[in-house]
Design a protein around this motif. Structure first.
Motif, short mmCIF file in Angstrom:
data_model
loop_
_atom_site.label_atom_id
_atom_site.label_comp_id
_atom_site.label_asym_id
_atom_site.label_seq_id
_atom_site.Cartn_x
_atom_site.Cartn_y
_atom_site.Cartn_z
N MET A 1 -41.75 26.19 -4.55
CA MET A 1 -40.89 26.69 -4.38
C MET A 1 -41.45 28.31 -3.17
N MET A 2 -42.38 28.53 -3.40
CA MET A 2 -43.01 29.79 -3.11
C MET A 2 -44.35 29.56 -1.49
N PRO B 1 -35.44 26.49 -3.37
CA PRO B 1 -35.21 27.81 -4.33
C PRO B 1 -33.31 28.51 -4.35
N TYR B 2 -33.41 29.16 -5.77
CA TYR B 2 -32.52 28.72 -6.09
C TYR B 2 -31.68 30.69 -6.12
N PRO C 1 -43.06 26.42 -9.31
CA PRO C 1 -42.91 27.75 -8.48
C PRO C 1 -43.62 28.05 -7.88
N VAL D 1 -38.83 26.97 -14.42
CA VAL D 1 -37.99 26.85 -13.34
C VAL D 1 -39.14 25.26 -13.07
N ASP E 1 -35.91 36.25 -3.59
CA ASP E 1 -37.02 35.79 -3.97
C ASP E 1 -37.73 35.70 -4.84
N ALA E 2 -38.44 33.89 -4.09
CA ALA E 2 -39.02 33.77 -4.69
C ALA E 2 -40.51 33.74 -5.84
N ASN E 3 -40.62 34.29 -4.82
CA ASN E 3 -42.04 35.32 -5.20
C ASN E 3 -42.33 36.58 -5.90
N HIS F 1 -39.04 36.95 -8.09
CA HIS F 1 -38.47 35.92 -9.66
C HIS F 1 -39.91 35.37 -10.29
N ILE F 2 -40.46 34.59 -9.32
CA ILE F 2 -41.60 33.97 -10.47
C ILE F 2 -42.85 34.67 -11.12
#
Length: 350
Positions: A185-186, A196-197, A182, A135, A200-202, A204-205
């Motif tokens: 994004m979160m 965020p792309y 990250p 990221v 669910d950024a949380n 995903h990271i």
């Protein structure tokens, strides 16, 4: 005098010195018996964290964001499915996307060995290679391409990790995964880089961090650096506390089936309160070394206040100290004062 609870110093990665050799000589001189690992300082063109990774996309430069002189990002042009597929095809393949982290690490390790043979670097200290999570690089890519190119970049990064492991003995090597963007994004910080792309950024990271940690071979030490970035010596956002970092770290601890040798977490300069550090109480550290980014140049008093607040939270749990983030963008005149504060507040590790 060092605090009874503080032992050892961690160097996050980049250092504001002109060469790898200078980094090795200077940090060992200023921090005697306080370092378990030493990075090469990510000197010269690598000092701006991941910006040199734009070169990894040289086969398709159209995918990169365009910046103006004020670091603003130009709006992305629409991309058709055909254009996206063509770009992915151009960047696919083991010899196309190269991070060069392996090249720099192998060259720097030769210098590390030479200085260890000379007695400059103590025996038993490991060579640390700091690598970005994908990221932190894909934020340099224009939004229409990000989701498609992240897996390609991650694969390239792991390939180059394996080249590092093949060239440096496991007993000498320590790998640190850097996790910064990250958290923007979160936290929902979008401008100028961090929209965020993924849905669910949380999750995903967290999944990404688990994959990266699991990719490091047994016998090689593994660590994580968690922070809220450094753009113009400011964070992406000022965190309420260490809660979000602890949530990510705890998930990694639960799911990675190998030792995590250390973690580093940031601590803003103005947070000398116990509340900021309180979430650390629910982190199952076990034998993992904890390094707190509390050291500020010319501020031994404030550094000790931050240490005291953390020590109350952690009670009898010892920890080491570090700067908030890497020192690549630190003014060179602040290097020695930073080292002096770190050496003053941290006891030797042996």
């Amino acid at each position: 005098m060092a605090s009874n609870s503080v032992r050892g110093v961690h160097l996050v990665g980049s250092v504001c010195l002109p060469s790898t050799e200078e980094v090795f000589r200077q940090v060992t001189s200023h921090l005697p018996n306080r370092l378990r690992r030493i990075p090469d300082g990510e000197t010269q063109h690598r000092q701006a964290f991941t910006f040199f990774q734009q070169g990894a996309f040289s086969a398709a430069p159209e995918v990169l964001k365009k910046y103006d002189a004020s670091f603003n990002v130009a709006p992305s042009e629409p991309v058709s499915a055909e254009q996206l597929a063509a770009v992915v095809e151009k960047l696919r393949g083991e010899d196309v996307m190269r991070t060069r982290y392996d090249t720099h690490a192998i060259e720097s390790y030769a210098t590390f060995c030479q200085l260890r043979d000379e007695g400059v670097i103590p025996a038993g200290v490991r060579f640390q290679v700091s690598l970005p999570c994908p990221v932190d690089v894909v934020v340099l890519v224009a939004e229409p391409y990000q989701a498609a190119l992240e897996p390609l970049y991650e694969a390239a990064l792991v390939r180059d990790l394996k080249k590092i492991e093949a060239s440096i003995p496991a007993h000498d090597l320590a790998i640190q995964w850097d996790v910064a963007s990250p958290f923007a994004m979160m936290e929902g910080v979008v401008w100028p880089h961090f929209a965020p792309y993924v849905a669910d950024a949380n999750q995903h990271i967290k999944d990404m961090a688990v994959r990266l940690g699991s990719a490091v071979s047994p016998g090689v030490e593994l660590g994580f650096h968690f922070c809220y970035g450094d753009i113009g010596h400011r964070h992406f956002v000022e965190p309420k506390d260490l809660g979000r970092i602890v949530d990510v770290a705890a998930d990694i601890f639960a799911r990675i089936d190998r030792p995590i040798n250390w973690i580093h977490v940031s601590a803003p300069k103005d947070r000398t309160d116990e509340a900021y550090f309180a979430p650390l109480q629910r982190l199952p550290l076990g034998a993992t070394e904890l390094y707190l980014g509390v050291v500020q140049p010319r501020d031994e008093e404030g550094t000790r206040r931050r240490i005291a607040a953390a020590a109350k939270v952690l009670q009898n749990r010892g920890f080491g100290v570090a700067t908030e983030c890497g020192m690549g963008r630190t003014p060179p005149e602040d290097f020695v004062p930073t080292m002096e504060v770190a050496a003053a507040v941290a006891a030797p590790i042996s």
